[in-house]
Design a protein around this motif. Structure first.
Motif, PDB file in Angstrom:
ATOM      1  N   ALA A  79       0.828  -1.207   0.000  1.00  0.00           N
ATOM      2  CA  ALA A  79       0.000   0.000   0.000  1.00  0.00           C
ATOM      3  C   ALA A  79       0.862   1.257   0.000  1.00  0.00           C
ATOM      4  O   ALA A  79       0.541   2.246  -0.671  1.00  0.00           O
ATOM      5  N   ARG A  80       1.960   1.240   0.733  1.00  0.00           N
ATOM      6  CA  ARG A  80       2.820   2.427   0.783  1.00  0.00           C
ATOM      7  C   ARG A  80       3.522   2.664  -0.541  1.00  0.00           C
ATOM      8  O   ARG A  80       3.771   3.808  -0.926  1.00  0.00           O
ATOM      9  N   ILE A  81       3.856   1.597  -1.245  1.00  0.00           N
ATOM     10  CA  ILE A  81       4.477   1.763  -2.557  1.00  0.00           C
ATOM     11  C   ILE A  81       3.453   2.265  -3.569  1.00  0.00           C
ATOM     12  O   ILE A  81       3.719   3.183  -4.353  1.00  0.00           O
ATOM     13  N   GLU A  82       2.267   1.681  -3.560  1.00  0.00           N
ATOM     14  CA  GLU A  82       1.229   2.084  -4.510  1.00  0.00           C
ATOM     15  C   GLU A  82       0.784   3.520  -4.287  1.00  0.00           C
ATOM     16  O   GLU A  82       0.448   4.225  -5.237  1.00  0.00           O
ATOM     17  N   SER A 411       9.375  -6.828  -8.078  1.00  0.00           N
ATOM     18  CA  SER A 411       8.292  -6.400  -7.188  1.00  0.00           C
ATOM     19  C   SER A 411       7.512  -5.233  -7.795  1.00  0.00           C
ATOM     20  O   SER A 411       6.279  -5.185  -7.712  1.00  0.00           O
ATOM     21  N   ALA A 412       8.228  -4.290  -8.412  1.00  0.00           N
ATOM     22  CA  ALA A 412       7.545  -3.162  -9.049  1.00  0.00           C
ATOM     23  C   ALA A 412       6.664  -3.631 -10.198  1.00  0.00           C
ATOM     24  O   ALA A 412       5.551  -3.139 -10.392  1.00  0.00           O
ATOM     25  N   ASN A 413       7.155  -4.600 -10.977  1.00  0.00           N
ATOM     26  CA  ASN A 413       6.346  -5.133 -12.081  1.00  0.00           C
ATOM     27  C   ASN A 413       5.104  -5.835 -11.555  1.00  0.00           C
ATOM     28  O   ASN A 413       4.048  -5.806 -12.199  1.00  0.00           O
ATOM     29  N   ARG A 414       5.216  -6.476 -10.400  1.00  0.00           N
ATOM     30  CA  ARG A 414       4.058  -7.133  -9.810  1.00  0.00           C
ATOM     31  C   ARG A 414       3.028  -6.098  -9.348  1.00  0.00           C
ATOM     32  O   ARG A 414       1.817  -6.314  -9.445  1.00  0.00           O
ATOM     33  N   ILE A 415       3.503  -4.964  -8.863  1.00  0.00           N
ATOM     34  CA  ILE A 415       2.612  -3.941  -8.336  1.00  0.00           C
ATOM     35  C   ILE A 415       2.034  -3.062  -9.447  1.00  0.00           C
ATOM     36  O   ILE A 415       0.941  -2.509  -9.300  1.00  0.00           O
ATOM     37  N   PRO A 417       0.383  -3.357 -12.391  1.00  0.00           N
ATOM     38  CA  PRO A 417      -1.018  -3.443 -12.827  1.00  0.00           C
ATOM     39  C   PRO A 417      -2.005  -2.937 -11.776  1.00  0.00           C
ATOM     40  O   PRO A 417      -3.009  -2.314 -12.115  1.00  0.00           O
ATOM     41  N   ARG A 418      -1.715  -3.202 -10.518  1.00  0.00           N
ATOM     42  CA  ARG A 418      -2.595  -2.728  -9.457  1.00  0.00           C
ATOM     43  C   ARG A 418      -2.504  -1.210  -9.317  1.00  0.00           C
ATOM     44  O   ARG A 418      -3.511  -0.535  -9.063  1.00  0.00           O
ATOM     45  N   ARG A 419      -1.309  -0.697  -9.478  1.00  0.00           N
ATOM     46  CA  ARG A 419      -1.145   0.752  -9.407  1.00  0.00           C
ATOM     47  C   ARG A 419      -1.815   1.432 -10.591  1.00  0.00           C
ATOM     48  O   ARG A 419      -2.398   2.518 -10.453  1.00  0.00           O
ATOM     49  N   ASP A 420      -1.786   0.803 -11.758  1.00  0.00           N
ATOM     50  CA  ASP A 420      -2.465   1.364 -12.922  1.00  0.00           C
ATOM     51  C   ASP A 420      -3.974   1.428 -12.703  1.00  0.00           C
ATOM     52  O   ASP A 420      -4.633   2.380 -13.160  1.00  0.00           O
ATOM     53  N   ARG A 421      -4.539   0.428 -12.032  1.00  0.00           N
ATOM     54  CA  ARG A 421      -5.969   0.483 -11.716  1.00  0.00           C
ATOM     55  C   ARG A 421      -6.277   1.645 -10.774  1.00  0.00           C
ATOM     56  O   ARG A 421      -7.309   2.310 -10.908  1.00  0.00           O
ATOM     57  N   LEU A 422      -5.383   1.884  -9.836  1.00  0.00           N
ATOM     58  CA  LEU A 422      -5.565   3.024  -8.940  1.00  0.00           C
ATOM     59  C   LEU A 422      -5.504   4.334  -9.715  1.00  0.00           C
ATOM     60  O   LEU A 422      -6.297   5.253  -9.462  1.00  0.00           O
TER      61      LEU A 422
END
Length: 634
Positions: A79-82, A411-415, A417-422
Motif C-alpha cells: 500500500a505504501r508503494i502504490e 516487485s515493481a512489475n508485480r505492483i 497493474p494494481r497501481r495502474d488500476r488506482l
C-alpha cells in the motif's frame, strides 16, 4: 383542487422509496456474505489483541501460543508503494502557445485541488483498503463553502450496494450506500425528519420506525466493523441509519436522469435531486486485482490466510519444543526416592546407597521446524510477489547489487497493474471534479497581473476540453531517480525532446513558468555574467543583420545581406565580448583585460542597452523587439 404536477411528484417519490426498499432487500444476502468475508480479512490484518487464532488457546491449554503476523506487513508495504504520489500532466491536443498555457493552468488547478483534499493521506488509505478487501470505492464530493471538489474513501465497501447494469460489470444502474448518523447530525442535515431519543434500541424516528422484508424486526447489525475490543458507547447506539441512494431514471420523454435521494430509517427525508451534469453515478469502484467474471476484486489477505495459519502453528510448536527441551531433566535409578531431591547445578545430592541421579539424554530436533518456517517464508514471498528487499532484508551479504535491483524491479512489475488500476480511478475522479466545477462554475485565481493584482477566471474556461491525463509512477529507489535524470538529460542534449518536455518528465510543476524564470535569471549579469555577455553578443549580431537588411530593403538592393555584412557582425560580436591584451574596456582608463564570462572591470561602462530591430520589408521601416538593461559597474 389537487395540482396534477404535485400529485405526480408524490407518486414519483413513493415509487422511488419503494424502489430503494426493493433494491435493499434484493441485495441483503449478497451484502451479508461479503460483510462476513471482509470481517475475516480484517481479523487477520488487525486481529483483536494481536491474536489471529484465539481458538488455539482453548484447544491446547497451557501450551505456548504465538501469532507471527505476516499479512499486515504485506498489506502495508504494498500500500505504501502504490500510494506514492504520481506526477500528473495534461497533454494538450494543440501545439499553439495558448493551448499549452491553458493545459498547464489546468494542471495547476487539479494539483491544487488534490493537495487541498489531502491526497497524501487518502491515497494511502485507499491503497490499504483495496489491498485488504480486494476493492475500494471513491466518492467525489463538492465543498460548497470553499467552492472546490473533494473526495471520500469508503473504507467499508460492504456498506455500498451496487446494481450492475450489464454482465460485464461496466455500467451501474443504481447504488445504495448505508451509513449512520447521530440524532443531532441527522436533524441538522434533514430538518424535515423528527428524531427523538426514545424507543426500543435507544432511538426512534417519529415519522416511521418499522422493518422491511429484509429486516422485519429492525434488528440489522450495526453499520460498522464489529468492534469486539470495546463496546459501543450509549451515544453511538442512538445513531440512525441513512441511505444515500443514487439511480438512473427515465422520464416520460425518454431522457435519462441521475437522481439522488436520502432516506432516514427507510423513509424519504427530502425531495430527490437531479444531477444530470454528472457523467455517471458518483461512486468509483477500484479493484485491487481483477478476477474474471467478478466485480469484487482480489485482495492480498485472502491468498495468504493458509500460509498465515501454518506460520503461526510452526512458530508456536518451535517455541514449545525449545521451551521443553532446553531445560535439563534428570532421573534416579531406584524404585523410590526420598522427597526433596532436586538436582541443582554445583550441588551434591545424597540419593542413597546404590542410587544414582542420571541426566536424561534428549535430542533437540528443531531442524525440521526451521526448514518448515523457511519454506513458509519462501511461499509467502512467492504468493505475495513482494521480495525480501522490500522488507529491508537482503537475501544475503553475498548478494550482488544487480540481483537486488532485479528483485526490486520484479516487485515493481508485480505492483504496476494494481497501481495502474488506482490511477484509472484517479483519472475518473478528476473527470468528476471537472464536471462538478464546470456546473458550479466558481472563479479561480490563475496568476497575477503586472500590478501584482490576482487574476481570476471561470473554471470552465480553464478546464474545458482537457481529458488527456498522463500519470507517471514515482520511482521507488534513489537509483531510479538518478537514472531518470540521466536519461532525460541525455535526450535533451541529443535534441530529441524540448526543455518543456524534459521538465515534465522530471516532475516540474509548471515548465513554462520555470522556463521564464530561468530566462530572467540568465539575463542577470550579477548572477550569470558570462551568459549575459554571450546573449548580448548574439543580440548585437542580429541587430546588425536586421539593420543591414532594412537598409538594403530601403535602397532596393538584393543579394544576401548575411554575406555582405559578415565582417560587421563579427566585429560587433567581438566588441560585445572583449578579450585579449590590456585595454580600456570602454572605460577610457587602461584596465586589465577581461576574460570571456567575466564581469566588467571597476568603473567600466559595461554592457550598453541593446535594441533588437526587426525589418519590415513591406513598409521599409523597422520595429524594436526587445531591450536588455544591464547595470553598469562601479
Amino acid at each position: 383542487m389537487i395540482d396534477p404536477d404535485e400529485l405526480y411528484a408524490e407518486l414519483d417519490n413513493a415509487e422511488l422509496e419503494l424502489q430503494a426498499r426493493r433494491h435493499y432487500t434484493q441485495t441483503s444476502s449478497y451484502a451479508a456474505y461479503w460483510a462476513t468475508k471482509y470481517e475475516r480479512f480484517h481479523r487477520y490484518y488487525a486481529p483483536l489483541d494481536g491474536d489471529q487464532w484465539p481458538e488455539d488457546l482453548a484447544a491446547r491449554p497451557g501450551m505456548i501460543h504465538l501469532t507471527h503476523n505476516i499479512i499486515a506487513p504485506a498489506v502495508d508495504t504494498e500500500a505504501r508503494i502504490e500510494s506514492r504520489l504520481p506526477r500528473i500532466t495534461i497533454v494538450p491536443d494543440g501545439t499553439d502557445d495558448e493551448t499549452r498555457a491553458r493545459a498547464e493552468a489546468a494542471e495547476k488547478i487539479y494539483l491544487r485541488w488534490l493537495k487541498i483534499s489531502g491526497w497524501k493521506v487518502w491515497m494511502a488509505d485507499a491503497a490499504k483498503t483495496k489491498s485488504i478487501y480486494g476493492k475500494v470505492v471513491l466518492k467525489p464530493t463538492w465543498n460548497k463553502r470553499d467552492k472546490r471538489p473533494g473526495v471520500s474513501v469508503l473504507e467499508m465497501p460492504q456498506n455500498l450496494r451496487i446494481g450492475w447494469g450489464d454482465s460485464d460489470y461496466t455500467m451501474i444502474d443504481w447504488t445504495l450506500y448505508e451509513y449512520s448518523l447521530s440524532p443531532m447530525q441527522a436533524m441538522a442535515k434533514f430538518p424535515e425528519v423528527q428524531i427523538s431519543y426514545e424507543g426500543r434500541g435507544g432511538k426512534k424516528v417519529n415519522v416511521i420506525r418499522h422493518g422491511d422484508h429484509a429486516d422485519p424486526l429492525s434488528q440489522s447489525a450495526p453499520l460498522r466493523r464489529n468492534r469486539t475490543d470495546t463496546a459501543q458507547t450509549e451515544y453511538e447506539n442512538k445513531q440512525v441509519r441513512i441511505w444515500d441512494y443514487w439511480c438512473k431514471k427515465i422520464d416520460r420523454e425518454g431522457n435519462e436522469h441521475i437522481v439522488n435521494a436520502f432516506f432516514v430509517e427507510g423513509v424519504l427525508a427530502k425531495d430527490p435531486v437531479n444531477h444530470d451534469y454528472l457523467p455517471d453515478i458518483p461512486y468509483i469502484v477500484i479493484e485491487h486485482d481483477h478476477e474474471p467474471g467478478s466485480p469484487e476484486g482480489i485482495g492480498d489477505v485472502e491468498p495468504l490466510i493458509d500460509i498465515q495459519v501454518q506460520m503461526n502453528r510452526a512458530f508456536s510448536h518451535w517455541a514449545q519444543l525449545i521451551n521443553d527441551e532446553v531445560d535439563p531433566a534428570y532421573q534416579i535409578d531406584a524404585e523410590s526416592v526420598p522427597g526433596g531431591i532436586v538436582p541443582r547445578a554445583g550441588e551434591i545430592l545424597a540419593a542413597g546407597e546404590g542410587k544414582q541421579v542420571r541426566p536424561i539424554e534428549k535430542g533437540l530436533k528443531d531442524f525440521p521446524i526451521a526448514n518448515l518456517v523457511e519454506a513458509l517464508k519462501q511461499a509467502f514471498h512467492f504468493r505475495s510477489g513482494l521480495s525480501e528487499i522490500l522488507f529491508a532484508t537482503p537475501p544475503g551479504a553475498q548478494t550482488a547489487g544487480r540481483a537486488l535491483n532485479v528483485q526490486i524491479e520484479a516487485s515493481a512489475n508485480r505492483i504496476d497493474p494494481r497501481r495502474d488500476r488506482l490511477y484509472m480511478g484517479l483519472e475518473e475522479l478528476l473527470i468528476f471534479w471537472s464536471e462538478m466545477a464546470t456546473y458550479a462554475n466558481p472563479e479561480i485565481m490563475v496568476g497575477f497581473d503586472d500590478q501584482g493584482q490576482p487574476q481570476t477566471r471561470a473554471v470552465k474556461d480553464v478546464l474545458g476540453g482537457f481529458r488527456n491525463f498522463n500519470f507517471v509512477a514515482p520511482e521507488i529507489t534513489p537509483r531510479d531517480n538518478l537514472e531518470l535524470i540521466t536519461a532525460v538529460v541525455n535526450k535533451l542534449n541529443a535534441k530529441l525532446i524540448s526543455v518543456e518536455a524534459a521538465m515534465d518528465e522530471l516532475g516540474v510543476d509548471s515548465p513554462l513558468a520555470m522556463i521564464q524564470t530561468i530566462e530572467k535569471e540568465r539575463m542577470n549579469p550579477r548572477l550569470f555574467p558570462g551568459d549575459t555577455q554571450a546573449y548580448v553578443a548574439v543580440i548585437a549580431m542580429l541587430q546588425q543583420y536586421q539593420m543591414t537588411e532594412a537598409t538594403m530593403a530601403q535602397q532596393g538592393l538584393g543579394g544576401d545581406p548575411a554575406a555582405d555584412s559578415q565582417g560587421a557582425m563579427m566585429a560587433a560580436a567581438q566588441g560585445a565580448q572583449p578579450q585579449g591584451t590590456q585595454g580600456d574596456n570602454g572605460s577610457g582608463v587602461p584596465q586589465p583585460a577581461t576574460a570571456p564570462g567575466s564581469p566588467p572591470p571597476q568603473g567600466a561602462g559595461g554592457l550598453q542597452n541593446q535594441t533588437l530591430i526587426r525589418a519590415n520589408n513591406a513598409t521599409g521601416g523597422a520595429q524594436a523587439l526587445q531591450q536588455i538593461k544591464v547595470m553598469t559597474g562601479g
